[in-house]
Scaffold this motif. Sequence first.
Motif, mmCIF file in Angstrom:
data_model
loop_
_atom_site.group_PDB
_atom_site.id
_atom_site.type_symbol
_atom_site.label_atom_id
_atom_site.label_comp_id
_atom_site.label_asym_id
_atom_site.label_seq_id
_atom_site.Cartn_x
_atom_site.Cartn_y
_atom_site.Cartn_z
ATOM 1 N N PRO A 188 -8.814 -3.766 -0.152
ATOM 2 C CA PRO A 188 -9.160 -3.616 1.268
ATOM 3 C C PRO A 188 -10.474 -4.334 1.578
ATOM 4 O O PRO A 188 -10.666 -4.888 2.639
ATOM 5 C CB PRO A 188 -9.311 -2.104 1.457
ATOM 6 N N ILE A 196 -4.847 -3.395 -4.918
ATOM 7 C CA ILE A 196 -5.056 -3.909 -3.557
ATOM 8 C C ILE A 196 -6.564 -4.022 -3.311
ATOM 9 O O ILE A 196 -7.336 -3.209 -3.816
ATOM 10 C CB ILE A 196 -4.419 -2.940 -2.540
ATOM 11 N N CYS A 213 0.845 -1.213 0.000
ATOM 12 C CA CYS A 213 0.000 0.000 0.000
ATOM 13 C C CYS A 213 0.875 1.256 0.000
ATOM 14 O O CYS A 213 1.786 1.398 0.796
ATOM 15 C CB CYS A 213 -0.919 -0.017 1.219
ATOM 16 N N THR A 214 0.554 2.168 -0.915
ATOM 17 C CA THR A 214 1.341 3.394 -1.039
ATOM 18 C C THR A 214 0.798 4.511 -0.134
ATOM 19 O O THR A 214 1.333 5.607 -0.136
ATOM 20 C CB THR A 214 1.308 3.909 -2.492
ATOM 21 N N GLU A 215 -0.299 4.214 0.573
ATOM 22 C CA GLU A 215 -0.971 5.198 1.431
ATOM 23 C C GLU A 215 -1.406 6.428 0.642
ATOM 24 O O GLU A 215 -1.423 7.538 1.159
ATOM 25 C CB GLU A 215 -0.081 5.597 2.622
ATOM 26 N N CYS A 216 -1.719 6.224 -0.648
ATOM 27 C CA CYS A 216 -2.088 7.368 -1.485
ATOM 28 C C CYS A 216 -3.478 7.898 -1.138
ATOM 29 O O CYS A 216 -3.807 9.045 -1.414
ATOM 30 C CB CYS A 216 -2.031 6.980 -2.961
ATOM 31 N N GLY A 217 -4.320 7.036 -0.569
ATOM 32 C CA GLY A 217 -5.655 7.471 -0.136
ATOM 33 C C GLY A 217 -6.693 7.547 -1.241
ATOM 34 O O GLY A 217 -7.809 8.017 -1.015
ATOM 35 N N ARG A 218 -6.355 7.076 -2.448
ATOM 36 C CA ARG A 218 -7.350 7.104 -3.524
ATOM 37 C C ARG A 218 -8.563 6.258 -3.168
ATOM 38 O O ARG A 218 -9.694 6.591 -3.497
ATOM 39 C CB ARG A 218 -6.730 6.597 -4.832
ATOM 40 N N CYS A 219 -8.314 5.127 -2.493
ATOM 41 C CA CYS A 219 -9.421 4.242 -2.105
ATOM 42 C C CYS A 219 -10.369 4.980 -1.160
ATOM 43 O O CYS A 219 -11.590 4.981 -1.353
ATOM 44 C CB CYS A 219 -8.872 2.975 -1.456
ATOM 45 N N CYS A 229 -7.549 1.467 -6.817
ATOM 46 C CA CYS A 229 -6.192 1.312 -6.259
ATOM 47 C C CYS A 229 -5.132 1.152 -7.359
ATOM 48 O O CYS A 229 -5.242 0.264 -8.200
ATOM 49 C CB CYS A 229 -6.144 0.097 -5.324
ATOM 50 N N PRO A 230 -4.097 1.984 -7.354
ATOM 51 C CA PRO A 230 -3.088 1.915 -8.420
ATOM 52 C C PRO A 230 -2.215 0.664 -8.372
ATOM 53 O O PRO A 230 -1.491 0.389 -9.325
ATOM 54 C CB PRO A 230 -2.237 3.177 -8.197
ATOM 55 N N VAL A 231 -2.269 -0.072 -7.266
ATOM 56 C CA VAL A 231 -1.465 -1.304 -7.205
ATOM 57 C C VAL A 231 -2.348 -2.531 -6.907
ATOM 58 O O VAL A 231 -1.890 -3.514 -6.341
ATOM 59 C CB VAL A 231 -0.295 -1.196 -6.191
ATOM 60 N N MET A 281 -5.776 -1.055 5.415
ATOM 61 C CA MET A 281 -4.500 -1.629 4.948
ATOM 62 C C MET A 281 -3.360 -1.280 5.911
ATOM 63 O O MET A 281 -2.483 -2.106 6.183
ATOM 64 C CB MET A 281 -4.156 -1.112 3.538
ATOM 65 N N ARG A 334 -7.933 2.823 3.276
ATOM 66 C CA ARG A 334 -6.482 2.974 3.479
ATOM 67 C C ARG A 334 -6.105 2.609 4.910
ATOM 68 O O ARG A 334 -5.106 1.918 5.147
ATOM 69 C CB ARG A 334 -6.063 4.424 3.187
HETATM 70 S S1 SF4 Z 1 -5.612 3.149 -3.174
HETATM 71 FE FE1 SF4 Z 1 -4.419 1.286 -2.822
HETATM 72 S S2 SF4 Z 1 -2.339 2.019 -2.510
HETATM 73 FE FE2 SF4 Z 1 -3.671 3.806 -2.276
HETATM 74 S S3 SF4 Z 1 -4.086 3.885 -0.063
HETATM 75 FE FE3 SF4 Z 1 -5.724 2.699 -0.992
HETATM 76 S S4 SF4 Z 1 -5.085 0.567 -0.812
HETATM 77 FE FE4 SF4 Z 1 -3.271 1.843 -0.481
#
Ligand code: SF4
Length: 446
Positions: free
Chosen positions: A396, A394, A316-322, A390-392, A341, A338
């Motif tokens: 949740p 993931i 998780c990049t902690e980007c917060g998009r989710c 999620c850009p990777v 995760m 986020r």
């Molecule tokens: S969008 Fe994905 S990478 Fe970004 S905070 Fe949420 S779970 Fe983490």
Amino acid sequence: MISSIIFIILALAGFTFFTLNMLKIRSNILLGQKLDRTDNKAERWKTMILVAFGQKKMFKRWFPAVMHLFIYTAFIITQIELIEIFTDGITGGHRLFRGSLGGFYTFIISLIEILSVLAFIATIVFLSRRNLIRLPRLNMREMAGWPRKDANLILIMELTLICCIFMMNGADEVLFNRDMSHAATTFTGDNTFGFAVSQFIGPAFFGNMSNETLMIIERIGWWGHIMMVFVFLNYLPYSKHLHILLAFPNVYYSNLEPMGKFANNQAVKKEVQLMMDPDADPYAAPAPDENATPQRFGAKDVEDLSWKNLMDAYSCTECGRCTDNCPANQTGKLLSPRAIMMATRDRLDEKGNNIRKHGKDYDDGKSLHSYISEEELWACTTCNACVETCPVDISPMNIIMQMRQYLVMEESKIPNELAGMNTNIENNGAPWQFSPEDRIKWAEEE
Ligand code: SF4
Ligand code: SF4
């Protein structure tokens, strides 16, 4: 000679600590349940190239995507220069590749310099978004304290790395112009390095300095750069920036099934099939093994999740998009995917450390439910918006569902509204409180 020895010792120490920390992360991930994600290799490679390497999902928001692309490309291309720094460090040489690559060397270093300038600008923008503009997505409650410091720290490290590159190249450019650089000279091109950026900033910043000072600045840049690389490498396992390594395998092993498809709990499915099959012989089943460990329904703690859920937590990049796209969060609920995760990763770290210290049967009296509240879990609408964005890749939601399953099936904990609905489904075959016989009555109404 002495500098080569110091370099080799530092490199060995740096890689050894990094390997040991990565082995810890690996053993933590392997605490998870088995899950087969080895199917459909072609599709997996394609997804990895598009989503992880091509940053496909990032481009839903073009501005941060372009900024991120600058940093990402600079990071990848700078690895070429790093190979040379390692070669120089071990042999005691200076710009060893220049001799053999000639004009191509100038091109590569110039490319690195241009990308470094773009990455510098992007890093300043990212720092400003976090600390000056204070973008809500980057300043939610779960980002308070260490996560915020972690994000800032890594951005400052990036700035330092870039400054070191320009100190090294800029001072060397001036030295080379004065015929004082120790760079490999078999290449008989122009009388300058001619690197795209440092040919300007070198003379501008360092042009009036003595040769001795320039040599010191060049060495500070060189050692500063490589030291930051070692620090960065060893910081990664403690940081959300581990995603720069784990994003690739994490996307490769992502779920290729349709997002809305839920996995059946096989034990429950078998029971229900037996109940519904009029010809089933309940005594035909083998007698239960008294010594077998009872199966856990859902997830109480991290080891009940799959290894992929656990790798998700470290990726998780902690980007917060989710969280930004989560309808529950948008309507003021406590749930933040986020935070789910981050809590999973924190608990996994804690669990792994406990096992290494006290053995695998150690019980600290906590579980993943000590980190994630029931209120958060029941706020999820299972819409999959977090997974989609999620850009990777993931999920949740998958963790939330497994934790809910544990609450319902093992703890009989369920919100009153849902308990009523479940009873209605059981008795009436529908979520409403009406008998099935009354269902058609609406058609008789005038
Ligand atoms: S969008 Fe994905 S990478 Fe970004 S905070 Fe949420 S779970 Fe983490
Ligand atoms: S699936 Fe749940 S956690 Fe994910 S966005 Fe929807 S409501 Fe939020």
